[in-house]
Write a protein that holds these residues in place. Structure first.
Motif, mmCIF file in Angstrom:
data_model
loop_
_atom_site.group_PDB
_atom_site.id
_atom_site.type_symbol
_atom_site.label_atom_id
_atom_site.label_comp_id
_atom_site.label_asym_id
_atom_site.label_seq_id
_atom_site.Cartn_x
_atom_site.Cartn_y
_atom_site.Cartn_z
ATOM 1 N N LYS A 84 -5.402 20.697 -3.569
ATOM 2 C CA LYS A 84 -5.329 20.885 -5.013
ATOM 3 C C LYS A 84 -4.253 20.021 -5.667
ATOM 4 O O LYS A 84 -4.355 19.657 -6.833
ATOM 5 N N ASN A 85 -3.215 19.697 -4.906
ATOM 6 C CA ASN A 85 -2.111 18.944 -5.506
ATOM 7 C C ASN A 85 -2.226 17.427 -5.301
ATOM 8 O O ASN A 85 -1.333 16.684 -5.684
ATOM 9 N N TRP A 86 -3.325 16.954 -4.692
ATOM 10 C CA TRP A 86 -3.471 15.525 -4.444
ATOM 11 C C TRP A 86 -3.974 14.816 -5.694
ATOM 12 O O TRP A 86 -4.947 15.224 -6.320
ATOM 13 N N LYS A 87 -3.277 13.768 -6.070
ATOM 14 C CA LYS A 87 -3.686 12.904 -7.173
ATOM 15 C C LYS A 87 -4.257 11.617 -6.582
ATOM 16 O O LYS A 87 -3.655 11.013 -5.698
ATOM 17 N N ALA A 88 -5.400 11.185 -7.076
ATOM 18 C CA ALA A 88 -6.088 10.033 -6.499
ATOM 19 C C ALA A 88 -5.223 8.789 -6.482
ATOM 20 O O ALA A 88 -4.612 8.418 -7.488
ATOM 21 N N HIS A 89 -5.167 8.165 -5.326
ATOM 22 C CA HIS A 89 -4.456 6.911 -5.129
ATOM 23 C C HIS A 89 -5.169 6.196 -3.990
ATOM 24 O O HIS A 89 -5.569 6.825 -3.008
ATOM 25 N N PRO A 90 -5.384 4.893 -4.070
ATOM 26 C CA PRO A 90 -6.107 4.197 -2.995
ATOM 27 C C PRO A 90 -5.513 4.454 -1.615
ATOM 28 O O PRO A 90 -4.301 4.368 -1.422
ATOM 29 N N ILE A 91 -6.382 4.813 -0.671
ATOM 30 C CA ILE A 91 -5.992 5.021 0.724
ATOM 31 C C ILE A 91 -6.572 3.862 1.537
ATOM 32 O O ILE A 91 -7.781 3.643 1.531
ATOM 33 N N VAL A 92 -5.713 3.145 2.218
ATOM 34 C CA VAL A 92 -6.140 1.942 2.939
ATOM 35 C C VAL A 92 -6.481 2.285 4.386
ATOM 36 O O VAL A 92 -5.660 2.855 5.109
ATOM 37 N N MET A 93 -7.688 1.920 4.791
ATOM 38 C CA MET A 93 -8.079 2.086 6.193
ATOM 39 C C MET A 93 -7.687 0.825 6.957
ATOM 40 O O MET A 93 -8.025 -0.287 6.546
ATOM 41 N N SER A 94 -6.967 1.006 8.025
ATOM 42 C CA SER A 94 -6.455 -0.059 8.890
ATOM 43 C C SER A 94 -5.045 -0.477 8.527
ATOM 44 O O SER A 94 -4.702 -1.649 8.630
ATOM 45 N N GLY A 95 -4.227 0.422 8.120
ATOM 46 C CA GLY A 95 -2.834 0.067 7.883
ATOM 47 C C GLY A 95 -2.124 -0.341 9.159
ATOM 48 O O GLY A 95 -1.131 -1.065 9.129
ATOM 49 N N ASN A 96 -2.644 0.113 10.307
ATOM 50 C CA ASN A 96 -1.983 -0.179 11.582
ATOM 51 C C ASN A 96 -2.872 -0.941 12.555
ATOM 52 O O ASN A 96 -2.440 -1.927 13.128
ATOM 53 N N THR A 97 -4.098 -0.498 12.748
ATOM 54 C CA THR A 97 -5.038 -1.238 13.608
ATOM 55 C C THR A 97 -6.394 -1.316 12.920
ATOM 56 O O THR A 97 -6.683 -0.564 12.008
ATOM 57 N N MET A 115 0.856 -1.189 0.000
ATOM 58 C CA MET A 115 0.000 0.000 0.000
ATOM 59 C C MET A 115 0.893 1.241 0.000
ATOM 60 O O MET A 115 2.015 1.219 0.508
ATOM 61 N N ALA A 116 0.397 2.305 -0.590
ATOM 62 C CA ALA A 116 1.174 3.545 -0.655
ATOM 63 C C ALA A 116 0.705 4.565 0.371
ATOM 64 O O ALA A 116 1.491 5.392 0.841
ATOM 65 N N TYR A 117 -0.599 4.518 0.719
ATOM 66 C CA TYR A 117 -1.160 5.457 1.697
ATOM 67 C C TYR A 117 -2.113 4.703 2.621
ATOM 68 O O TYR A 117 -2.843 3.810 2.196
ATOM 69 N N SER A 118 -2.096 5.087 3.887
ATOM 70 C CA SER A 118 -2.979 4.449 4.863
ATOM 71 C C SER A 118 -3.519 5.489 5.825
ATOM 72 O O SER A 118 -3.022 6.621 5.891
ATOM 73 N N MET A 119 -4.534 5.106 6.579
ATOM 74 C CA MET A 119 -5.069 5.983 7.618
ATOM 75 C C MET A 119 -5.639 5.121 8.731
ATOM 76 O O MET A 119 -6.141 4.022 8.500
ATOM 77 N N ASN A 120 -5.532 5.630 9.956
ATOM 78 C CA ASN A 120 -6.001 4.893 11.126
ATOM 79 C C ASN A 120 -6.813 5.818 12.021
ATOM 80 O O ASN A 120 -6.291 6.806 12.524
ATOM 81 N N MET A 121 -8.079 5.467 12.192
ATOM 82 C CA MET A 121 -8.962 6.259 13.042
ATOM 83 C C MET A 121 -8.740 5.952 14.510
ATOM 84 O O MET A 121 -9.113 6.715 15.394
ATOM 85 N N TYR A 122 -8.122 4.791 14.769
ATOM 86 C CA TYR A 122 -7.840 4.357 16.136
ATOM 87 C C TYR A 122 -6.388 3.903 16.229
ATOM 88 O O TYR A 122 -5.794 3.450 15.253
#
Length: 357
Positions: free
Chosen positions: A123-136, A68-75
């Motif tokens: 404005k400079n963001w190019k769409a790329h899949p963002i994975v939820m739960s890269g860490n938890t 994965m290239a991008y991830s995000m974790n809400m918790y």
């Protein structure tokens, strides 16, 4: 000496020292014995939710072998309590232990949906899949209360931006309405983690996760609604679930999964100590065998940090595992594949609605 009981409903059986702290805290046997005699509870084993206030939510992943290239974790932290979880070490950066604290001190980022929307409007963001739960896990028990994952899915849908999910919780079916809408434009992929077909194994490895039966139902229901599912047979642990590779692959293929992925277990950082303590208390009859076989996969160590090798291992046991997975793909997934996520629509919806001109 006082005989400490196994802590039910938790993976880790104690807190280990935080490597960033000079001082350490321990639960002494004489204190536990005193509590036992007095009828007092030394440790209430409760989960606490702690609010944190990050400035950003999307992380760029620089590791070349993660997929994965991008991830995000809400918790941060995870009540599922999976004993092998690589994310345990990250809890030390927050000032907690990678052991029980990781399962009982859950950090909640209530601003995650707003931070995600601000990120997608750049404005400079190019769409790329963002994975939820890269860490938890984004569908861990905390999600029932805070619903941050659902709110983030609504943001992704609003901007027609591709996302992927990694989970082992059946709570994902709560959001089937949003997932179906995302799937219409090929904006969603789901990775369901299944590490065993045995409930006995699941209970000790992953004490607060959905049952295996429920996870197979998740794969079936998502697939039946046109949502592509990859199953993570991860991690494969020698002499614990390594003999289940082919049966697991067959089961998930029959329920609709389009592909499988796997890793060979590695016990990096504090996890080696946590896992060793756990297996000597939980599976004492095979503890030495399992630990030695894990070491055999990583050049005589429980940990492996070399990119490329850390996920697959080396040596004869690792080769047997990797060969079995290759055979499983050939046997059960020969004519299947996960579709590529759609990155073309986002530019038209960058402002939250479709551009007319």
């Amino acid at each position: 000496m006082f005989n400490k009981k196994v802590i039910k409903g938790r993976g880790a059986q104690r807190n280990v020292h935080n490597r960033f702290f000079e001082l350490s805290h321990e639960m002494r046997d004489d204190f536990l014995e005193f509590c036992e005699k007095e009828g007092e509870v030394a440790d209430k084993n409760k989960t606490l939710y702690l609010n944190v206030f990050p400035k950003t939510i999307v992380n760029k992943v620089t590791s070349p072998d993660v997929g994965m290239a991008y991830s995000m974790n809400m918790y941060q932290g995870c009540e599922h309590g999976c004993i092998y979880c690589y994310a345990r070490n990250s809890h030390e950066y927050w000032g907690f232990s990678a052991g029980l604290d990781f399962e009982r001190r859950i950090l909640v980022k209530k601003s995650a949906p707003q931070l995600l929307e601000a990120f997608l409007k750049k404005k400079n963001w190019k769409a790329h899949p963002i994975v939820m739960s890269g860490n938890t896990d984004c569908y861990q028990p905390a999600e029932q209360k805070f619903q941050l994952t659902r709110q983030c899915l609504q943001v992704f849908l609003k901007y027609k931006h591709p996302t992927a999910i990694i989970t082992k919780n059946a709570l994902i079916l709560r959001d089937l309405d949003l997932l179906k809408e995302l799937a219409k434009d090929q904006l969603i992929a789901v990775n369901v983690s299944i590490t065993s077909l045995s409930e006995d194994t699941r209970r000790i490895l992953e004490p607060r996760t959905a049952t295996i039966k429920r996870r197979l139902q998740v794969v079936k229901e998502l697939s039946g609604n046109g949502i592509p599912v990859n199953v993570m047979l991860a991690p494969i642990i020698p002499s614990i679930n390594s003999h289940e590779i082919l049966p697991m692959a067959k089961a998930v293929s029959q329920t609709g999964a389009l592909s499988i992925a796997h890793t060979v277990v590695r016990l990096n950082g504090a996890i080696g100590e946590i896992f060793t303590d756990w297996i000597r208390k939980t599976l004492p009859d095979r503890a030495d065998k399992v630990l030695h076989q894990i070491e055999n996969c990583h050049g005589g160590k429980l940990n492996e940090s070399r990119f490329g090798l850390r996920m697959r291992g080396e040596g004869q046991i690792a080769k047997q595992i990797n060969d079995l997975v290759a055979l499983a793909r050939l046997k059960y997934f020969k004519h299947k594949a996960m579709p590529k996520l759609n990155t073309d629509l986002y530019e038209q919806y960058r402002d939250g609605q479709m551009k007319l001109f």
